[in-house]
Design a protein around this motif. Structure first.
Motif, PDB file in Angstrom:
ATOM      1  N   MET A  47       8.267  -8.384  -0.470  1.00  0.00           N
ATOM      2  CA  MET A  47       7.117  -9.270  -0.613  1.00  0.00           C
ATOM      3  C   MET A  47       6.667  -9.361  -2.066  1.00  0.00           C
ATOM      4  SD  MET A  47       3.953  -8.993   2.029  1.00  0.00           S
ATOM      5  CE  MET A  47       2.985  -7.814   1.123  1.00  0.00           C
ATOM      6  N   LYS A  54       7.427  -4.362   1.934  1.00  0.00           N
ATOM      7  CA  LYS A  54       6.446  -4.577   0.857  1.00  0.00           C
ATOM      8  C   LYS A  54       7.148  -4.906  -0.464  1.00  0.00           C
ATOM      9  CE  LYS A  54       2.973  -1.500   2.903  1.00  0.00           C
ATOM     10  NZ  LYS A  54       2.176  -0.266   2.740  1.00  0.00           N
ATOM     11  N   SER A 100       1.322  -3.903  -3.398  1.00  0.00           N
ATOM     12  CA  SER A 100       1.133  -4.946  -2.395  1.00  0.00           C
ATOM     13  C   SER A 100      -0.255  -4.857  -1.757  1.00  0.00           C
ATOM     14  CB  SER A 100       2.219  -4.857  -1.310  1.00  0.00           C
ATOM     15  OG  SER A 100       2.033  -3.680  -0.550  1.00  0.00           O
ATOM     16  N   LYS A 142       7.071 -13.092  -2.697  1.00  0.00           N
ATOM     17  CA  LYS A 142       5.797 -13.759  -2.437  1.00  0.00           C
ATOM     18  C   LYS A 142       4.861 -13.737  -3.637  1.00  0.00           C
ATOM     19  CE  LYS A 142       2.699 -14.550   1.318  1.00  0.00           C
ATOM     20  NZ  LYS A 142       3.145 -15.858   1.806  1.00  0.00           N
TER      21      LYS A 142
END
Lengths: 341, 341
Positions: B191, B188, B161, B195
């Protein structure tokens, strides 16, 4: 029916191999090819002792080589004579090199990796398990294909008087490199300089501080490291590499008999110096063998390349010859001669 | 004459850096270019915190980076505005990124490595020390130039990340690879999957057995490892690499604060699996920067590539932001915003 002496692995090995990990067995073999079979019957002449064989003495899973099978003969590279053949690629009387058994006679079913020898009387037959066989191809592929060598570069070779190292050093000299080798005895070190033409050589056993030794011979650093030993030496080499250096990882003989391998601490140098470190296996390069033979044969005949073998005489000497590799008793390529043609 | 707050390194650092290894200093600066000089006077807007800076906090000899000088301001990548320029390549008002000082204003004498920013209001200026700056180029060069990636390959990224890792993962997904990342917190890890589109992710701190974790996500092995951490993770990765795998060695952040780095034991895998392990530094690839910008800008604008920054507000927050990198406090690229345009 013939008697067939064999050398079998008694059990998987831990630590340094001993002669007592192997034993002799008398078996009986039928030297013929059953009808419809494509096996080849071989009389073995020379057996090869190579460091990678140590790995095969352990119980391996998912490795690049298969473990030997306890109670069965050890296998390895050899030079053999074809006695009978069910494979049209091989005829009675042919000389071949490739994988065979540690026994007087072998029946080979997988002939795919067997090479026919176009024998030239000027060249010893045993060379086909050395300079003209697997170790030769290893040195050739490792140096020319993996190291990306350039004239004038600095080259360091470990186990430098061994089956592969002695050739790497000579190839590097032929190309115009500065070459330093390390080995484990005064005799070997002398040989590196006087026989193989290395620029410098040292006995790693006599160096308290490998880093200092490397700085002595490579004040400006090492462009190419031909790695045969691993462990502490690799750590010392890493800090002495030049920017954009290359490490061809061929073997790590210092580690093969340890329960736990030594840790290597200086890998950050790979970044700081943008080093490429690449492992390789000769199997991936055998397609280059004809090209290699074409290059090397004239060099051997002209005396530009020399090759030192350590020939143990007689089948009975094979176990001690193999064991001796791991304490560096051999001087040059370790061969076992088990029969004349 | 202007007041110029600075952050100086008090002394060389051992072990984990602490905020108290740095101190604030008030100095005075003349914001002009002496006649005949080609210096550039900068107002610093964003400062970058990057792992390699840890190395510069130590006393280094012959390293790829220079040590910081105790009692002088820390230096690092930054985004700045040109206030005055004696260099015809830069005009008053230009926005630039490159090496600058940890201070409000800097006078730069070496403008060779300073890049002019063609500022697009759709893109945050801070991106020029992230995705559009050194970390972006690191991910780009490391992945495309060093890893030799192919569609369908399996890719593992550590510190996934972080400033570089989040991009490597997204580049690999764009190419059609299967991508797994590791990071140090649940946040993290989430994510990475939600993401950045990693296929899988795990928290290395929660794994008792890194080897088992890797086998879970890579039952058939890893083709490409983008190495950011070193140590134990590298050891576990080595045994899980596929044949002919590639390891791009970008960083080893887990090792930077140790007195003695961890030993890596499984390097024999380099041979058995014919692995290429290559260290690289972004400096060698800046000639590709225009090509990279051309590729990445449309991807950012189209929302195909995202970039997560962790922005610390205010000059005073810089020391803690830098220190936080080494315990993984940052989520995404660590930036310090010290001034608006």
């Amino acid at each position: 029916m013939m008697n067939n002496k064999q050398i079998i692995l008694k059990h998987y090995v831990e630590g340094y191999p001993k002669e007592s990990d192997m034993e002799f067995k008398n078996s009986i073999i039928k030297l013929n090819v059953p009808e419809g079979s494509n096996v080849v019957v071989l009389k073995n002449l020379y057996l090869s002792c190579d460091p990678y064989m140590r790995n095969r003495m352990s119980k391996l899973e998912g490795s690049y080589v298969q473990s030997f099978t306890p109670s069965y003969p050890i296998t390895g590279y050899g030079v053999s004579k074809v006695l009978k053949s069910g494979d049209s690629n091989f005829q009675e009387g042919d000389l071949v090199w490739g994988m065979t058994g540690w026994e007087e006679y072998s029946i080979v079913t997988n002939t795919q990796s067997m090479f026919k020898i176009d024998h030239d009387k000027d060249v010893p037959l045993s060379y086909y398990i050395g300079i003209l066989g697997m170790p030769g191809m290893t040195a050739y592929a490792g140096f020319y294909e993996v190291c990306s060598p350039k004239k004038g570069e600095t080259v360091f070779v470990t186990a430098a008087s061994g089956a592969v190292g002695q050739l790497v050093g000579q190839f590097a000299k032929m190309l115009g490199c500065y070459v330093v080798g390390s080995a484990g005895s005064k005799h070997k070190v002398d040989m590196l300089k006087t026989k193989f033409g290395f620029d410098e050589a040292f006995n790693y056993k006599e160096e308290q501080d490998l880093d200092a030794a490397l700085k002595r011979y490579f004040p400006d650093g090492i462009d190419i490291y031909f790695e045969n030993v691993g462990g502490k030496m690799l750590d010392a080499v890493l800090v002495n590499m030049k920017l954009h250096g290359r490490i061809a990882v061929c073997g790590m003989i210092s580690q093969y008999n340890l329960d736990k391998t030594e840790g290597v601490h200086n890998l950050f140098c790979l970044i700081a110096k943008r080093i490429r470190m690449e492992g390789f296996l000769v199997f991936d390069y055998y397609h280059l063998y004809p090209k290699y033979l074409e290059m090397i044969m004239p060099q051997i005949k002209a005396g530009n390349i020399v090759y030192v073998e350590d020939i143990a005489e007689g089948f009975e000497s094979a176990p001690s010859a193999l064991v001796g590799l791991f304490s560096g008793l051999n001087v040059g390529k370790q061969v076992v001669k088990i029969s004349c043609e």
